[in-house]
Design a protein around this motif. Structure first.
Motif, mmCIF file in Angstrom:
data_model
loop_
_atom_site.group_PDB
_atom_site.id
_atom_site.type_symbol
_atom_site.label_atom_id
_atom_site.label_comp_id
_atom_site.label_asym_id
_atom_site.label_seq_id
_atom_site.Cartn_x
_atom_site.Cartn_y
_atom_site.Cartn_z
ATOM 1 N N VAL A 96 -18.589 -32.976 -19.109
ATOM 2 C CA VAL A 96 -17.847 -31.888 -18.482
ATOM 3 C C VAL A 96 -17.528 -30.785 -19.491
ATOM 4 O O VAL A 96 -17.536 -29.590 -19.158
ATOM 5 N N ASN A 97 -17.237 -31.167 -20.735
ATOM 6 C CA ASN A 97 -16.969 -30.163 -21.763
ATOM 7 C C ASN A 97 -18.177 -29.258 -21.969
ATOM 8 O O ASN A 97 -18.038 -28.038 -22.125
ATOM 9 N N MET A 98 -19.357 -29.859 -21.998
ATOM 10 C CA MET A 98 -20.575 -29.085 -22.160
ATOM 11 C C MET A 98 -20.777 -28.142 -20.973
ATOM 12 O O MET A 98 -21.193 -26.991 -21.136
ATOM 13 N N LEU A 99 -20.478 -28.607 -19.770
ATOM 14 C CA LEU A 99 -20.627 -27.763 -18.592
ATOM 15 C C LEU A 99 -19.693 -26.556 -18.638
ATOM 16 O O LEU A 99 -20.062 -25.456 -18.215
ATOM 17 N N MET A 100 -18.482 -26.763 -19.155
ATOM 18 C CA MET A 100 -17.556 -25.642 -19.306
ATOM 19 C C MET A 100 -18.135 -24.599 -20.248
ATOM 20 O O MET A 100 -18.124 -23.391 -19.964
ATOM 21 N N ASN A 101 -18.684 -25.053 -21.379
ATOM 22 C CA ASN A 101 -19.294 -24.133 -22.331
ATOM 23 C C ASN A 101 -20.535 -23.465 -21.750
ATOM 24 O O ASN A 101 -20.859 -22.323 -22.109
ATOM 25 N N TYR A 128 -11.996 -30.439 -15.500
ATOM 26 C CA TYR A 128 -12.766 -30.056 -14.316
ATOM 27 C C TYR A 128 -12.063 -29.025 -13.439
ATOM 28 O O TYR A 128 -12.725 -28.119 -12.910
ATOM 29 N N PRO A 129 -10.729 -29.072 -13.258
ATOM 30 C CA PRO A 129 -10.083 -27.993 -12.476
ATOM 31 C C PRO A 129 -10.310 -26.610 -13.083
ATOM 32 O O PRO A 129 -10.552 -25.636 -12.351
ATOM 33 N N PHE A 130 -10.235 -26.510 -14.408
ATOM 34 C CA PHE A 130 -10.512 -25.232 -15.061
ATOM 35 C C PHE A 130 -11.986 -24.856 -14.896
ATOM 36 O O PHE A 130 -12.330 -23.686 -14.694
ATOM 37 N N TYR A 131 -12.847 -25.866 -14.995
ATOM 38 C CA TYR A 131 -14.283 -25.610 -14.836
ATOM 39 C C TYR A 131 -14.586 -25.052 -13.449
ATOM 40 O O TYR A 131 -15.404 -24.130 -13.303
#
Length: 371
Positions: free
Chosen positions: A146-151, A81-84
């Motif tokens: 969260v992984n999907m949101l990053m993508n 999440y920080p990277f996102y």
């Protein structure tokens, strides 16, 4: 039927011609029609997305009362999440303000950037889930986490890169349609590159920057006039460049998170360090080249874009570079070449006459003839 006197006007006219609306009223009617189309398309698109999410999407483990799943969710939030958040800032502040360089499209640029970014996030989940199920042959509900949101944000970056090539040429409802199709082809290209070809492209130099650049220039070529030209609308002003510089600074600061957000361990560490070094070196070379080729003065267009070239270059090899001097050399070379592109390339060959923001697009275009 009303017929004008040919002795006075030299021609005959029907009543239909005499009943034509004045240009001012015609423009008003046309504006109302476009607004109606935009509202209808946006409402229908959003309702369709909500309906499809209800049938095909579900949360990935974060709703279950399971200690192992809770630990996994907490780990994802702490690590990803920080990277996102950094990438999210890049998409909506970085790209948003970078698009304000045109003096007549500042509000349109940042507003449409906001809208299509929010819409692309939702659409990507559906297209990515559909293609992943197709690739695996196992049909299941699409996991949303969260992984999907990053993508999703990576998909947004591709659409916004393409938008830089057609800024000022398309209406809002056209951008909605473009976003739907581009996100699909982006997700398809992503699966081909990562799953079928198994290419290492951590920061998306191929899947995001190159794809978005090519997609944008093809769109510009299709919708632009036959002969490229430059109008006063393509010019920037002191204030528009100042706001665009805000976008560049945000992109420059958060680009390491963009390149390293999906990595882990030592690969993530190398990607972060290499990106910072490459960006720093590219920034210096951009100022050097701008001064050399602009008669001893810095050019704002060079600074807005060429200073980011080092980050783009580290997208595909951020984790692969093993020595810091290599990252510095790559960044310096890319920043220098990107600045040269602004001074030696014309945007008329492929009719990209309004804008020219992408390095990939820029390198494809025709060189100016020596006078």
């Amino acid at each position: 039927m009303c017929i004008r006197d040919s002795r006075v006007h030299g021609e005959m006219s029907t009543g239909q011609e005499s009943n034509k609306l004045p240009p001012e009223l015609t423009e008003v009617v046309r504006g109302k029609t476009l607004r109606t189309k935009f509202v209808m398309i946006l409402i229908l698109a959003e309702l369709a997305v909500i309906l499809l999410y209800g049938f095909f999407c579900q949360y990935q483990g974060i709703m279950a009362n399971n200690a192992a799943l809770d630990s996994f969710a907490e780990s994802a939030i702490n690590l990803i999440y920080p990277f996102y958040q950094d990438v999210h800032v890049m998409m909506f502040i970085g790209f948003g303000f970078l698009m304000t360089y045109l003096r007549t499209n500042c509000w349109t640029a940042i507003g449409i950037n906001f809208m299509i970014g929010a819409f692309a996030i939702q659409v990507y989940v559906l297209w990515k889930g559909l293609l992943d199920n197709t690739w695996s042959g196992i049909w299941a509900k699409i996991p949303v986490d969260v992984n999907m949101l990053m993508n999703c944000d990576f998909a947004v970056s591709t659409v916004l890169i393409s938008y830089g090539g057609i800024l000022g040429k398309v209406s809002p409802y056209q951008m909605i349609v473009i976003t739907i199709f581009e996100v699909f082809f982006y997700a398809l290209n992503e699966n081909v590159v990562y799953k079928s070809l198994q290419v290492i492209d951590l920061g998306g130099s191929l899947t995001r920057h190159a794809f978005g650049g090519y997609f944008g220039i093809i769109l510009s070529w299709i919708i632009s006039p036959t002969k490229g030209h430059v109008t006063s609308k393509t010019h920037s002003t002191y204030n528009s460049n100042l706001f665009a510089m805000i976008g560049t600074l945000f992109l420059w600061m958060f680009w390491p998170s963009f390149n390293a957000g999906t990595a882990s361990g030592s690969a993530q560490h190398r990607a972060i360090v290499n990106t910072v070094l490459s960006l720093s070196s590219g920034c210096i070379s951009a100022f050097v080249a701008s001064s050399l080729f602009r008669g001893g003065r810095f050019n704002m267009e060079d600074i807005l874009n060429a200073t980011l070239a080092g980050g783009v270059a580290m997208g595909i090899n951020g984790e692969l570079v093993q020595q810091p001097w290599v990252a510095l050399l790559i960044g310096f070379f890319c920043g220098f070449i990107s600045s040269i592109g602004f001074t030696s390339v014309s945007y008329t060959h492929l009719r990209a006459h309004e804008t020219g923001r992408n390095l990939v697009c820029r390198l494809l275009l025709e060189k100016k003839k020596n006078k």
